[in-house]
Write a protein that holds these residues in place. Structure first.
Motif, mmCIF file in Angstrom:
data_model
loop_
_atom_site.group_PDB
_atom_site.id
_atom_site.type_symbol
_atom_site.label_atom_id
_atom_site.label_comp_id
_atom_site.label_asym_id
_atom_site.label_seq_id
_atom_site.Cartn_x
_atom_site.Cartn_y
_atom_site.Cartn_z
ATOM 1 N N THR A 234 64.395 -34.353 88.093
ATOM 2 C CA THR A 234 64.321 -34.828 86.554
ATOM 3 C C THR A 234 63.206 -34.292 85.870
ATOM 4 O OG1 THR A 234 62.928 -36.835 87.486
ATOM 5 C CG2 THR A 234 65.393 -36.998 87.291
ATOM 6 N N GLY A 235 62.291 -33.893 86.350
ATOM 7 C CA GLY A 235 61.050 -33.406 85.718
ATOM 8 C C GLY A 235 59.950 -34.513 85.743
ATOM 9 N N MET A 236 60.358 -35.735 86.240
ATOM 10 C CA MET A 236 59.501 -36.831 86.227
ATOM 11 C C MET A 236 58.650 -36.851 87.341
ATOM 12 S SD MET A 236 60.086 -37.847 82.954
ATOM 13 C CE MET A 236 58.904 -39.122 83.013
ATOM 14 N N ARG A 237 58.942 -36.392 88.396
ATOM 15 C CA ARG A 237 58.220 -36.201 89.806
ATOM 16 C C ARG A 237 57.997 -37.819 90.176
ATOM 17 N NH1 ARG A 237 52.973 -33.413 87.796
ATOM 18 N NH2 ARG A 237 53.566 -34.223 85.755
ATOM 19 N N PRO A 238 59.194 -38.204 90.487
ATOM 20 C CA PRO A 238 59.096 -39.773 90.777
ATOM 21 C C PRO A 238 58.726 -39.912 92.495
ATOM 22 C CG PRO A 238 61.248 -38.903 90.996
ATOM 23 C CD PRO A 238 60.627 -37.921 90.550
ATOM 24 N N SER A 239 58.142 -41.120 92.654
ATOM 25 C CA SER A 239 57.728 -41.561 94.042
ATOM 26 C C SER A 239 57.791 -42.995 93.918
ATOM 27 C CB SER A 239 56.333 -41.037 94.010
ATOM 28 O OG SER A 239 55.477 -41.703 93.025
ATOM 29 N N GLU A 240 57.570 -43.478 95.334
ATOM 30 C CA GLU A 240 57.793 -45.028 95.297
ATOM 31 C C GLU A 240 56.295 -45.346 95.922
ATOM 32 O OE1 GLU A 240 60.077 -47.731 98.540
ATOM 33 O OE2 GLU A 240 61.278 -47.075 96.987
ATOM 34 N N VAL A 241 55.805 -46.471 95.405
ATOM 35 C CA VAL A 241 54.242 -46.729 95.757
ATOM 36 C C VAL A 241 54.586 -48.299 95.883
ATOM 37 C CG1 VAL A 241 51.905 -47.084 95.010
ATOM 38 C CG2 VAL A 241 53.477 -45.101 94.248
ATOM 39 N N ASP A 242 54.106 -48.754 97.025
ATOM 40 C CA ASP A 242 54.294 -50.274 97.379
ATOM 41 C C ASP A 242 55.487 -50.889 96.923
ATOM 42 O OD1 ASP A 242 51.709 -50.308 98.345
ATOM 43 O OD2 ASP A 242 50.676 -50.781 96.303
ATOM 44 N N GLY A 243 56.619 -50.043 97.307
ATOM 45 C CA GLY A 243 58.161 -50.587 97.066
ATOM 46 C C GLY A 243 58.404 -50.582 95.526
ATOM 47 N N GLU A 244 57.822 -50.047 94.649
ATOM 48 C CA GLU A 244 57.815 -50.002 93.427
ATOM 49 C C GLU A 244 58.012 -48.551 92.846
ATOM 50 O OE1 GLU A 244 56.098 -51.584 88.792
ATOM 51 O OE2 GLU A 244 55.179 -51.789 90.846
ATOM 52 N N LEU A 245 59.055 -48.097 91.925
ATOM 53 C CA LEU A 245 59.355 -46.805 91.570
ATOM 54 C C LEU A 245 58.222 -46.287 90.656
ATOM 55 C CD1 LEU A 245 61.360 -44.641 91.865
ATOM 56 C CD2 LEU A 245 62.757 -45.561 89.663
ATOM 57 N N HIS A 246 57.694 -45.173 90.882
ATOM 58 C CA HIS A 246 56.628 -44.529 90.016
ATOM 59 C C HIS A 246 57.085 -43.325 89.610
ATOM 60 C CE1 HIS A 246 54.258 -48.063 91.426
ATOM 61 N NE2 HIS A 246 53.168 -47.467 90.798
ATOM 62 N N PHE A 247 56.483 -42.621 88.527
ATOM 63 C CA PHE A 247 56.600 -41.307 88.253
ATOM 64 C C PHE A 247 55.184 -40.898 87.951
ATOM 65 C CE2 PHE A 247 56.528 -43.592 84.287
ATOM 66 C CZ PHE A 247 55.944 -43.064 83.463
ATOM 67 N N THR A 248 55.090 -39.305 87.468
ATOM 68 C CA THR A 248 53.770 -38.700 87.408
ATOM 69 C C THR A 248 53.871 -37.800 86.027
ATOM 70 O OG1 THR A 248 53.571 -38.543 89.750
ATOM 71 C CG2 THR A 248 51.972 -37.029 88.409
ATOM 72 N N HIS A 249 52.844 -38.394 85.384
ATOM 73 C CA HIS A 249 52.518 -37.507 84.036
ATOM 74 C C HIS A 249 51.196 -36.572 84.285
ATOM 75 C CE1 HIS A 249 54.577 -40.186 80.909
ATOM 76 N NE2 HIS A 249 55.196 -39.213 81.119
ATOM 77 N N THR A 250 51.225 -35.398 83.584
ATOM 78 C CA THR A 250 49.842 -34.561 83.736
ATOM 79 C C THR A 250 49.313 -34.628 82.249
ATOM 80 O OG1 THR A 250 50.744 -33.125 85.396
ATOM 81 C CG2 THR A 250 49.026 -32.376 84.006
ATOM 82 N N TYR A 251 47.930 -34.911 82.240
ATOM 83 C CA TYR A 251 47.317 -35.061 80.825
ATOM 84 C C TYR A 251 46.327 -34.013 80.859
ATOM 85 C CZ TYR A 251 49.272 -39.895 80.960
ATOM 86 O OH TYR A 251 50.103 -40.898 81.036
ATOM 87 N N LEU A 252 46.090 -33.586 79.396
ATOM 88 C CA LEU A 252 45.201 -32.575 79.010
ATOM 89 C C LEU A 252 43.997 -33.260 78.126
ATOM 90 C CD1 LEU A 252 44.321 -29.377 79.171
ATOM 91 C CD2 LEU A 252 45.615 -29.501 76.955
ATOM 92 N N PHE A 253 42.743 -32.911 78.419
ATOM 93 C CA PHE A 253 41.543 -33.138 77.554
ATOM 94 C C PHE A 253 41.249 -31.836 77.093
ATOM 95 C CE2 PHE A 253 40.065 -37.277 79.601
ATOM 96 C CZ PHE A 253 41.247 -37.908 79.147
ATOM 97 N N GLN A 254 41.030 -31.210 75.816
ATOM 98 C CA GLN A 254 40.907 -29.897 75.325
ATOM 99 C C GLN A 254 39.761 -30.107 74.487
ATOM 100 O OE1 GLN A 254 43.517 -26.390 74.012
ATOM 101 N NE2 GLN A 254 42.553 -27.254 72.308
ATOM 102 N N HIS A 255 38.585 -29.549 74.349
ATOM 103 C CA HIS A 255 37.645 -29.418 73.479
ATOM 104 C C HIS A 255 37.401 -28.005 72.802
ATOM 105 C CE1 HIS A 255 33.019 -28.469 72.842
ATOM 106 N NE2 HIS A 255 33.413 -29.153 71.594
ATOM 107 N N ALA A 256 37.576 -27.969 71.638
ATOM 108 C CA ALA A 256 37.467 -26.531 70.884
ATOM 109 C C ALA A 256 36.288 -26.793 69.513
ATOM 110 C CB ALA A 256 38.952 -26.319 70.303
ATOM 111 N N VAL A 257 36.076 -25.846 69.106
ATOM 112 C CA VAL A 257 35.137 -25.761 68.006
ATOM 113 C C VAL A 257 35.859 -25.092 66.832
ATOM 114 C CG1 VAL A 257 32.924 -24.820 67.243
ATOM 115 C CG2 VAL A 257 33.041 -25.791 69.481
ATOM 116 N N ALA A 258 35.510 -25.665 65.615
ATOM 117 C CA ALA A 258 36.133 -25.140 64.471
ATOM 118 C C ALA A 258 35.296 -23.948 63.867
ATOM 119 C CB ALA A 258 36.101 -26.128 63.376
ATOM 120 N N ARG A 259 35.715 -22.934 63.335
ATOM 121 C CA ARG A 259 34.960 -21.813 62.856
ATOM 122 C C ARG A 259 34.741 -21.855 61.464
ATOM 123 N NH1 ARG A 259 38.715 -18.262 66.307
ATOM 124 N NH2 ARG A 259 37.600 -17.780 68.206
#
Length: 259
Positions: A234-259
């Motif tokens: 599904t692309g959601m990368r499911p897993s079971e944690v302590d008997g409960e259905l979970h999925f995985t997100h990936t997050y990005l923090f990006q710092h840029a500087v304006a010119r």
């Protein structure tokens, strides 16, 4: 009558607004807020005039308000802004201005802000390039541009955007970190540093926050359970944690500087 993407965003986030004050439901926004604040910390200054684009309930604005001169929290959805204003008033935060506006056509003059930030907005936007261009336009030279977003990992199997749209029809497209860096460079800003990490979260509260209809939520759950049993990705990368259905997100923090 044609329903635009902005109409979908306002409709869905008007439904979700109250849930953003509930840490049980809004775990992604609240869990990593301190982490984002630490990521931003080197760029924060007591003289900063800050703009948070697509601010929602202004969680970021409220978190940094006491460390800068002023923050403007801009969002398209009045219900989200109202929720944030109530929270700011409750907490005695007086240097945040709440404003309704379009992230792709910011109502500010060029070079107006010394720091511009957006969180969890590009994957919702119909035109993420326009959002980043506008962020760069209203930034003074040398200003920090901070983007924090859900991203699509390189090489992932399945179509997570399809599941995301089932859960929340206003979801657009999760970009890769490389694509966001490219958009930022095209907008005239220089990427200085990034941080990327994964978050495995429970499925139930995620669906509840979006107020996903029960039949749709059941279908999403069935697909993720099917993948765990050896079915299609599904692309959601499911897993079971302590008997409960979970999925995985990936997050990005990006710092840029304006010119």
């Amino acid at each position: 009558m044609t329903v635009t993407h902005d109409d979908k965003v306002v409709r869905e986030f008007s439904r979700q607004a109250a849930g953003f004050a509930d840490p049980r439901l809004n775990v992604a926004f609240t869990r990593d807020l301190d982490r984002l604040t630490r990521f931003m910390e080197p760029e924060l200054d007591t003289e900063d005039v800050v703009l948070e684009v697509a601010a929602g309930t202004a969680l970021v604005s409220r978190a940094i308000a006491r460390r800068v001169r002023h923050v403007t929290a801009l969002d398209l959805t009045p219900a989200m802004l109202a929720e944030g204003k109530r929270a700011a008033d409750r907490d005695g935060v007086t240097n945040v201005t709440f404003a309704r506006g379009d992230a792709t056509a910011l109502p500010y003059l060029d070079r107006s802000f010394t720091l511009v930030v957006t969180r969890f907005s590009l994957h919702q936007a119909a035109d993420p390039e326009a959002v980043v261009r506008e962020m760069a336009r209203v930034s003074r030279p040398g200003a920090a541009l901070i983007i924090a977003d859900l991203v699509r990992p390189e090489g992932i199997e399945g179509d997570p955007d399809r599941i995301e749209r089932l859960r929340d029809p206003s979801h657009g497209t999760a970009l890769t970190a490389a694509r966001i860096a490219g958009i930022t460079a095209a907008a005239g800003a220089e990427v200085k540093r990034t941080e990327e990490f994964e978050f495995t979260r429970p499925l139930g509260p995620w669906l509840e926050l979006a107020r996903t209809p029960a039949d749709v939520a059941a279908g999403i759950r069935k697909e993720l359970e099917g993948e765990l049993a050896g079915g299609p990705a599904t692309g959601m990368r499911p897993s079971e944690v302590d008997g409960e259905l979970h999925f995985t997100h990936t997050y990005l923090f990006q710092h840029a500087v304006a010119r």
